[in-house]
Scaffold this motif. Structure first.
Motif, PDB file in Angstrom:
ATOM      1  N   HIS A   1      39.302  19.886  32.396  1.00 36.72           N
ATOM      2  CA  HIS A   1      38.787  20.031  33.759  1.00 36.72           C
ATOM      3  C   HIS A   1      38.444  21.477  34.080  1.00 36.72           C
ATOM      4  N   PHE A   2      39.306  22.414  33.666  1.00 33.77           N
ATOM      5  CA  PHE A   2      39.128  23.820  34.041  1.00 33.77           C
ATOM      6  C   PHE A   2      38.335  24.623  33.019  1.00 33.77           C
TER       7      PHE A   2
ATOM      8  N   GLN B   1      36.408  28.985  32.846  1.00 34.82           N
ATOM      9  CA  GLN B   1      36.809  30.055  31.926  1.00 34.82           C
ATOM     10  C   GLN B   1      38.135  30.699  32.335  1.00 34.82           C
ATOM     11  N   PHE B   2      39.119  29.877  32.620  1.00 35.30           N
ATOM     12  CA  PHE B   2      40.465  30.362  32.902  1.00 35.30           C
ATOM     13  C   PHE B   2      41.090  30.931  31.635  1.00 35.30           C
ATOM     14  N   PRO B   3      41.937  31.953  31.749  1.00 36.69           N
ATOM     15  CA  PRO B   3      42.701  32.416  30.578  1.00 36.69           C
ATOM     16  C   PRO B   3      43.643  31.315  30.136  1.00 36.69           C
ATOM     17  N   SER B   4      43.862  31.204  28.836  1.00 34.47           N
ATOM     18  CA  SER B   4      44.623  30.087  28.285  1.00 34.47           C
ATOM     19  C   SER B   4      46.062  30.034  28.787  1.00 34.47           C
ATOM     20  N   LYS B   5      46.655  31.186  29.120  1.00 32.86           N
ATOM     21  CA  LYS B   5      48.071  31.168  29.510  1.00 32.86           C
ATOM     22  C   LYS B   5      48.311  30.544  30.884  1.00 32.86           C
TER      23      LYS B   5
ATOM     24  N   GLN C   1      43.116  37.592  38.624  1.00 31.68           N
ATOM     25  CA  GLN C   1      42.041  37.022  37.811  1.00 31.68           C
ATOM     26  C   GLN C   1      41.706  35.590  38.259  1.00 31.68           C
ATOM     27  N   ILE C   2      42.741  34.772  38.448  1.00 33.78           N
ATOM     28  CA  ILE C   2      42.533  33.385  38.865  1.00 33.78           C
ATOM     29  C   ILE C   2      41.977  33.331  40.283  1.00 33.78           C
ATOM     30  N   TYR C   3      42.446  34.222  41.147  1.00 33.61           N
ATOM     31  CA  TYR C   3      41.987  34.251  42.540  1.00 33.61           C
ATOM     32  C   TYR C   3      40.473  34.449  42.616  1.00 33.61           C
ATOM     33  N   TYR C   4      39.974  35.425  41.886  1.00 34.41           N
ATOM     34  CA  TYR C   4      38.531  35.699  41.940  1.00 34.41           C
ATOM     35  C   TYR C   4      37.720  34.540  41.367  1.00 34.41           C
TER      36      TYR C   4
END
Length: 252
Positions: free
Chosen positions: A133-134, A138-142, A179-182
């Motif tokens: 889904h995500f 391009q979310f970081p894997s962690k 990072q996730i916020y942006y």
């Protein structure tokens, strides 16, 4: 009474102190599951639990199925104990991929475990659907195991939450939170207000990152000399960013 005064080992006292428990009264209402959730995954909590149980300081969790009450092979039982799983419901808090990596959990014991979970209505969930889904964001894997732990499976699950909620979802990793916020705001997520503000809620990414990297400033409350409007106005002036920040910090 302080935990340091209990008749338990120094290692157990240190372990409890590491998760912020220093008084015996703070153990009230704790049970195996609530306590182990405070420790890192795969932490060997068994010696601590045994000592606290002996002294009568841990209540058994209610409505939980102990692995000792389920018919299973000794190999499977040992594999679960070694990974801190004492109750079947705990399996739902691990991604299936992680469970399959439990030491000494071979093909036969995996099949056995799946049959037990099916019998008792325990769901072993996978990270795969969350990753799928995500993936486009391009979310970081962690971040994926953290989304799993917080039952977040789609972007809409971030609606009606705050940046502070996100910070705790990211296990207080400020850089990851930023990072996730942006990424989320760029994809239409609007965060609710809360009593303070993170700098990344106010400034563009590069400036917010620089404030954190150079001065470890992450929240507006750390800059009492100005409010949100003044901070934005000061940083939009003709002065250099570094000079403006230096001035604001000297005022504070």
């Amino acid at each position: 009474m302080k935990i340091q005064d209990l008749n338990i080992s120094a290692a157990s006292k240190s372990a409890l102190n590491s998760i912020g428990l220093t008084m015996v009264s703070e153990l009230a209402g704790q049970n195996y599951i609530t306590l182990i959730n405070k420790f890192p995954k795969n932490y060997n909590i068994e010696p601590l639990i045994s000592e606290l149980n002996t002294l009568g300081y841990l209540l058994p969790p209610s409505d939980e199925i102990s692995i000792y009450d389920v018919s299973m092979s000794k190999r499977l039982q040992n594999a679960l104990i070694r990974n801190g799983v004492m109750y079947l419901s705990q399996l739902s808090s691990y991604p299936k991929e992680e469970i399959l990596r439990f030491r000494n959990l071979g093909e036969k014991t995996v099949v056995e475990l799946e049959q037990i979970c099916q019998k008792y209505g325990i769901e072993m969930r996978s990270l795969l659907s969350i990753k799928e889904h995500f993936e486009k964001y391009q979310f970081p894997s962690k971040i994926y195991p953290l989304l799993f732990q917080n039952n977040i499976s789609c972007i809409d699950d971030f609606k009606h939450t705050t940046a502070n909620n996100l910070y705790h979802i990211c296990q207080e990793d400020y850089s990851l939170t930023m990072q996730i916020y942006y990424i989320l705001t760029e994809n239409g997520i609007v965060f609710d207000n809360w009593q303070d503000k993170y700098i990344f809620e106010i400034l563009p990414e590069k400036k917010a990152a620089l404030l954190w990297k150079k001065h470890k400033i992450c929240m507006l409350s750390q800059m009492p000399s100005c409010n949100e409007y003044e901070l934005k106005q000061s940083l939009s002036s003709s002065n250099s960013f570094a000079a403006t920040i230096k001035e604001l910090l000297s005022i504070g």
